[in-house]
Scaffold this active site. Structure first.
Site, short mmCIF file in Angstrom:
data_model
loop_
_atom_site.label_atom_id
_atom_site.label_comp_id
_atom_site.label_asym_id
_atom_site.label_seq_id
_atom_site.Cartn_x
_atom_site.Cartn_y
_atom_site.Cartn_z
N GLU B 58 47.88 28.98 44.04
CA GLU B 58 46.91 28.96 43.10
C GLU B 58 47.35 27.74 42.14
O GLU B 58 48.54 27.44 41.91
CB GLU B 58 47.14 30.12 42.18
N LYS B 161 38.61 35.08 41.18
CA LYS B 161 39.44 35.85 40.55
C LYS B 161 38.84 37.03 39.65
O LYS B 161 38.28 36.40 38.59
CB LYS B 161 40.74 34.98 39.95
N CYS B 195 46.87 36.05 42.22
CA CYS B 195 48.05 36.23 41.13
C CYS B 195 47.80 37.44 40.51
O CYS B 195 48.06 38.67 40.99
CB CYS B 195 47.82 35.08 40.25
#
Lengths: 29, 442
Positions: B58, B161, B195
């Protein structure tokens, strides 16, 4: 068996259903 | 029955960019170019070692430090591969409102090495307030996005995300609902998320339990927090707890505590890198089973965990744990916090009694950098010989345990076991996790 000194052992539990009960914190910067 | 997965722990090259300064698209592409060159080289090296898939981190292409406006020149419009087929390398058409130089380059890297490639960049989706009441004032959605290319260079997956981390909210938008992005390969079914998504159920857990993926692709920019939120330990624990293979590519910036990437199997760590001294990242490859078959662990609720009075309270990453210290060389002790009780049976060697260890319990809502409910049992070394240091960062230990067993009576089935050793090194396949739940080692 462990080959080195121990720092931390943990069982990290996530109770996802309780997230919804408490709700998510408002998004902030 | 197997395949080779690769990750590259990349150090983003960002030059002397000023935070918030808006640059031109040409300047942005010049800034991204050296990162793409590294991606190309590492992909070629991975392929030369027979890798089938490679994952990059990322923020690997342009780093942090951008605002909502200043990140725009780095972004590209990424079409939905579920609604249109597109191979940017073979068909580098202009996709309004942006060009697609970065997507084309990534596509060609995948195609030229004939490998699945996973990368992360910003997706720019144009909208009209008149037709879309949710459309932002600047008439665009901006998403933190994973893209996957197949070995022919076709864009086969796009994931936005869901759980933005803290100040990311100034840069990116949140999809209106979680996206469950999967794709099939000859070596199993893959899912992907990014993440901070790993802390939450949607889509991370549901990809495994509902969509039955075998493997997770995980670009991340993870900042280590000890003792529990260290990248390799936490991500490998999730892989083990969920019973999937997990390819985690973290950016490599030791000064900012962004260290720790690896290839984690459903049954333990295969390869990892967490070198705090190395200036640059590292490529890691490992062979993984195409269709993991993890053992099923039934978490029966334990009773009678012994004396449960707390001895002291100490802070662990913003949470007030109840602790009981290990006073003897060997013994059995327990501690509770709210509904969670934890018990440890242990034996230390005789020459290591001067380091303070404690068992801790926590059952509550964590609110420090996000809001999520935790139940934790831990046996840990305290940072000093003062009780209030229990839960603080510590990375060195001299204490040898001949054995330990840690049990807990959790209310959740989602438990992620981890064991961390001296120098904060994750322990690899030298412990057992079984019904109870019980974590033990000799």
């Amino acid at each position: 068996s462990l080959q080195k000194p121990l720092l931390t052992a943990a069982m990290f539990g996530r109770w996802y259903e309780m997230d919804q009960l408490f709700g998510q914190r408002p998004k902030t910067t | 029955d197997t395949f080779i997965g690769a990750i590259y722990a990349h150090t983003p090259v960002i030059g002397s960019r000023e935070t918030g300064k808006i640059i031109t698209r040409e300047q942005a592409l010049e800034a991204v170019k050296p990162n793409l060159a590294v991606y190309e080289e590492q992909t070629r090296i991975a392929k030369s070692q027979n890798a089938d898939i490679i994952v990059f981190p990322e923020y690997g292409l342009y780093g942090f430090g951008t605002t909502r406006d200043s990140v725009v020149p780095y972004m590209e419009y990424i079409p939905d591969p579920q609604s249109e087929s597109w191979n940017p390398c073979l068909d580098p058409r202009q996709s309004k409102p942006t060009d697609n130089v970065i997507l084309k380059t990534l596509s060609c890297i995948a195609k030229n090495s004939s490998i699945y490639l996973v990368a992360n960049l910003g997706d720019y989706q144009y909208c009209e307030p008149a037709q879309d009441p949710e459309c932002p004032d600047d008439k665009r959605y901006q998403y933190n996005t994973n893209v996957v290319f197949d070995p022919q260079g076709a864009l086969i997956a796009r994931y936005h995300k869901q759980k933005l981390f803290m100040s990311e909210i100034v840069r990116y938008d949140v999809p209106t609902s979680p996206e469950y992005i999967t794709f099939n390969t000859p070596f199993g079914k893959f899912g992907t998320f990014v993440c901070f998504d790993i802390l939450f159920k949607e889509p991370a857990v549901d990809l495994v339990t509902e969509y039955k993926v075998n493997h997770i692709l995980f670009p991340t920019a993870w900042m280590n927090v000890y003792p529990f939120f260290s990248a390799v330990s936490f991500h490998s624990a999730w892989a083990y707890g969920m019973g999937v293979n997990f390819l985690s590519a973290n950016i490599h910036r030791p000064r900012n505590r962004n260290v720790g990437s690896g290839v984690y199997g459903y049954n333990g760590i295969k390869e990892y890198t967490m070198d705090h001294e190395a200036p640059n990242g590292e490529l890691k490859l490992a062979t993984l089973e195409s269709r993991p078959s993890p053992k099923t662990i039934q978490h029966t609720k334990l009773e009678n965990l012994g004396n449960t009075s707390r001895e002291f309270v100490s802070d662990l990453f913003g949470d007030k744990f109840n602790f009981v210290s290990l006073k003897e060389y060997e013994g059995t002790i327990s501690v509770c916090h709210n509904a969670v009780c934890c018990s440890a049976t242990y034996k230390r060697t005789g020459n290591s009694h001067n380091e303070l260890y404690a068992i801790g319990a926590f059952d509550g809502l964590h609110t420090k950098e996000g809001t999520y409910y935790l139940q934790i049992c831990t046996l840990l070394k305290c940072a000093t010989d003062e009780p209030e240091s229990c839960g603080s960062k510590v990375t060195d230990s001299k204490t040898i345990f001949e054995h330990f067993t840690l049990k807990g009576n959790f209310s959740t089935q989602h438990i992620f076991p981890m064991v961390v050793l001296d120098k904060a090194e994750p322990s690899i396949n030298d412990w057992e996790y079984s019904d109870g739940p019980t974590l033990s080692s000799n």
